[in-house]
Scaffold this motif. Sequence first.
Motif, PDB file in Angstrom:
ATOM      1  N   LEU A  62      -3.550  -0.712   7.784  1.00  0.00           N
ATOM      2  CA  LEU A  62      -4.008   0.624   7.386  1.00  0.00           C
ATOM      3  C   LEU A  62      -3.289   1.715   8.182  1.00  0.00           C
ATOM      4  O   LEU A  62      -2.863   2.732   7.615  1.00  0.00           O
ATOM      5  CB  LEU A  62      -5.524   0.748   7.583  1.00  0.00           C
ATOM      6  CG  LEU A  62      -6.378  -0.105   6.638  1.00  0.00           C
ATOM      7  CD1 LEU A  62      -7.855   0.119   6.926  1.00  0.00           C
ATOM      8  CD2 LEU A  62      -6.065   0.226   5.179  1.00  0.00           C
ATOM      9  N   ILE A  63      -3.134   1.518   9.491  1.00  0.00           N
ATOM     10  CA  ILE A  63      -2.501   2.552  10.312  1.00  0.00           C
ATOM     11  C   ILE A  63      -1.029   2.716   9.956  1.00  0.00           C
ATOM     12  O   ILE A  63      -0.530   3.831   9.760  1.00  0.00           O
ATOM     13  CB  ILE A  63      -2.667   2.218  11.807  1.00  0.00           C
ATOM     14  CG1 ILE A  63      -4.138   2.321  12.199  1.00  0.00           C
ATOM     15  CG2 ILE A  63      -1.820   3.150  12.663  1.00  0.00           C
ATOM     16  CD1 ILE A  63      -4.455   1.720  13.542  1.00  0.00           C
ATOM     17  N   GLY A  89       2.831  15.668   8.040  1.00  0.00           N
ATOM     18  CA  GLY A  89       2.553  14.444   8.778  1.00  0.00           C
ATOM     19  C   GLY A  89       3.781  13.850   9.441  1.00  0.00           C
ATOM     20  O   GLY A  89       3.655  13.123  10.436  1.00  0.00           O
ATOM     21  N   CYS A  94       0.392   3.692  -3.174  1.00  0.00           N
ATOM     22  CA  CYS A  94      -0.236   4.998  -2.898  1.00  0.00           C
ATOM     23  C   CYS A  94       0.803   6.103  -2.929  1.00  0.00           C
ATOM     24  O   CYS A  94       0.560   7.175  -3.480  1.00  0.00           O
ATOM     25  CB  CYS A  94      -0.910   4.987  -1.532  1.00  0.00           C
ATOM     26  SG  CYS A  94      -2.314   3.895  -1.443  1.00  0.00           S
ATOM     27  N   GLY A  95       1.968   5.844  -2.341  1.00  0.00           N
ATOM     28  CA  GLY A  95       3.008   6.863  -2.283  1.00  0.00           C
ATOM     29  C   GLY A  95       3.489   7.242  -3.676  1.00  0.00           C
ATOM     30  O   GLY A  95       3.585   8.423  -4.017  1.00  0.00           O
ATOM     31  N   ILE A 133       0.834  -1.214   0.000  1.00  0.00           N
ATOM     32  CA  ILE A 133       0.000   0.000   0.000  1.00  0.00           C
ATOM     33  C   ILE A 133       0.863   1.257   0.000  1.00  0.00           C
ATOM     34  O   ILE A 133       0.609   2.201  -0.749  1.00  0.00           O
ATOM     35  CB  ILE A 133      -0.965  -0.017   1.211  1.00  0.00           C
ATOM     36  CG1 ILE A 133      -1.970  -1.167   1.055  1.00  0.00           C
ATOM     37  CG2 ILE A 133      -1.695   1.317   1.352  1.00  0.00           C
ATOM     38  CD1 ILE A 133      -2.857  -1.372   2.269  1.00  0.00           C
ATOM     39  N   ALA A 170       0.437   1.920   7.177  1.00  0.00           N
ATOM     40  CA  ALA A 170       0.568   2.471   5.824  1.00  0.00           C
ATOM     41  C   ALA A 170       0.283   3.966   5.851  1.00  0.00           C
ATOM     42  O   ALA A 170       1.023   4.761   5.278  1.00  0.00           O
ATOM     43  CB  ALA A 170      -0.373   1.748   4.870  1.00  0.00           C
ATOM     44  N   GLY A 171      -0.797   4.367   6.526  1.00  0.00           N
ATOM     45  CA  GLY A 171      -1.164   5.782   6.577  1.00  0.00           C
ATOM     46  C   GLY A 171      -0.071   6.642   7.168  1.00  0.00           C
ATOM     47  O   GLY A 171       0.235   7.722   6.659  1.00  0.00           O
ATOM     48  N   THR A 172       0.577   6.155   8.231  1.00  0.00           N
ATOM     49  CA  THR A 172       1.615   6.970   8.858  1.00  0.00           C
ATOM     50  C   THR A 172       2.927   6.938   8.072  1.00  0.00           C
ATOM     51  O   THR A 172       3.748   7.830   8.224  1.00  0.00           O
ATOM     52  CB  THR A 172       1.870   6.520  10.313  1.00  0.00           C
ATOM     53  OG1 THR A 172       1.926   5.090  10.344  1.00  0.00           O
ATOM     54  CG2 THR A 172       0.758   6.963  11.228  1.00  0.00           C
ATOM     55  N   ILE A 194       3.056   6.987   4.730  1.00  0.00           N
ATOM     56  CA  ILE A 194       2.879   7.633   3.425  1.00  0.00           C
ATOM     57  C   ILE A 194       3.659   8.957   3.261  1.00  0.00           C
ATOM     58  O   ILE A 194       4.308   9.156   2.227  1.00  0.00           O
ATOM     59  CB  ILE A 194       1.376   7.787   3.100  1.00  0.00           C
ATOM     60  CG1 ILE A 194       0.872   6.469   2.493  1.00  0.00           C
ATOM     61  CG2 ILE A 194       1.096   8.950   2.148  1.00  0.00           C
ATOM     62  CD1 ILE A 194      -0.599   6.430   2.212  1.00  0.00           C
ATOM     63  N   PRO A 195       3.673   9.865   4.260  1.00  0.00           N
ATOM     64  CA  PRO A 195       4.406  11.123   4.048  1.00  0.00           C
ATOM     65  C   PRO A 195       5.852  10.921   3.629  1.00  0.00           C
ATOM     66  O   PRO A 195       6.322  11.509   2.654  1.00  0.00           O
ATOM     67  CB  PRO A 195       4.332  11.795   5.421  1.00  0.00           C
ATOM     68  CG  PRO A 195       3.115  11.265   6.051  1.00  0.00           C
ATOM     69  CD  PRO A 195       2.979   9.857   5.566  1.00  0.00           C
TER      70      PRO A 195
END
Lengths: 298, 276
Positions: free
Chosen positions: B143-144, B113, B87-88, B83, B146-148, B150-151
Amino acid sequence: MRSSDKSLKRTKRMWRILFIIPALVLFTMTVYYPLINSIQYSFTDWDMSSATYNIVGLDNYKHIFDNELILSGMKNTAVFTIYTTFIGNALALGLALILDSRIRAKKFLRAAFYIPCLLSPIVVSAIFSDILQYNGLLNELFRSLNLDIFVNDWFGNEVTAMPMLIVLNAWQWMGYGSVIYLAGLQTIPKEYYEAAAIDGSGKIKSFFKITFPLLMPSVTIMTFMSITGGLKLFDIPYVLTNGGPNSATETMGTVIYTLAFKHQRFGLATAVSVLFFVVIAAISITQVSLTKRKEVQL
Amino acid sequence: MTKKKNTLYRIILQIIIWIVAILFLFPVLYQVIASFKDRSEINNPLSFPASFYMGNYIEAFIEGGFFTLLKNSALVAFFTLLIVVLCGALAAYVIARSSGRFYKIIYFYFLSGIMIPFQAGMIPLYKLINSIGLTDSIWALILIQAGTAIPMSILIYSGFIRAIPQQLEEAAMIDGCSTVKAFFKIVFPLLKPATISTIIINIIPIWNDFLTPLIFISSQDERTLPIGMYTFMGERTADMGPIFAFSVLVCIIPVTLFLFMQKYFYKGIAAGAVKG
């Protein structure tokens, strides 16, 4: 012609938006949305289980400063961060300079120093809780050398628990930091040193006049990582000492966790986490802009 | 005269750095040695095991449920990295290739972020994950994490994409390639070094993550290795043999990965640091 141009532009824009959306949604959902929620809840007496809550204004923020647990967490986190930033940077730079000089088995040495940073905090805790316990390896070594005065319950003693965490951190991250400094050292052209040597400048002078100023980008990033890493410290004190003895190793991380998931004081816990965020953001911005100013352009 | 002094100085430095390096590796070696000690030997930290006692490993494998934990950790690492990379790279591609204020704002939104600590939103995140029914599922971790992550991946990818000439994709698009096809056929393969950096920077923190599963996972079947080991440790406080066997097993994968890919680790860390 014009309308097809327009529709081409429109599909292009549509794809752009579609490309960004997954990252944007995931990032917002896991980072910004919770942060904004934290700010909201920090002004309430929310307890997670009941559906309603009351707005209590700044009460949670006032309670931060009369809560012993939070205050010791703040103090310990500050001490840990200051020591690990200075010690960690100095050791990593020293190691990088040695690894950059003409010595044998560089590759082995670099790998040996790097390996500790691959270890999970839980593994580090298991190893050192055993080595440093009262009947552990270190104390047995002291006993067998008749150095009984050094025998100590390293993590059971309020005075030595925090310094030991600082030592552990230096051990774990020194190799990692030296890799960053090594990369920085390799960007400095060798001609600078040759020119300085011709001008009669010694090794120490070259270090302060050439190496250190040109290494400022690496110093910036290392300092940023040490500060934010230090402030966020959670795993090792949580597993190894559980904040003890007598709150000597409570950190902001363990305090927020304890307040929320053990004491169910979610309002107070979110207030602490908001304050924590503000401090980290303020320090990061100031620090990066301060050291950036000292960077010299090649 | 000074030359002699220099060589002597270098030999001394060499000896010192070797001793320090061995001291650094010692705690790691110590756990490996201790993991082969049986119950009667474990309480004597200065001794070597008389024979290679395998009982600790058997206990770690069977009672520690090692394979379930390994499977969960592997799934979390794989899907998180997938992910983050996809996404990145996609988002960074648009950000790097577009001018205009809107994309600049988006870029800074992502970058900010990096400054936000996980603890800042941890408590409401618990509620959010609860309300979408993902508590106690490895998908919450995926999900968590990956979300953190991403920046940082956007930072690495966008720096890299800016260095690639735009003509390649433009030529492909004139030939009738769609934006998606142009990205996956032409741009993405060129981003391999950035992809490797992104994976290297993230894989160890994901593998070792302790706080996220501590909060979001409670059932045994969904646990990852660090939490599995934490539980295993809690069940046998004084019995260090099996604990060390377990911790050796937890270390083996990251350390082996590092030993085989050292070059990429050093490059990846340096790339992340320089861009940051």
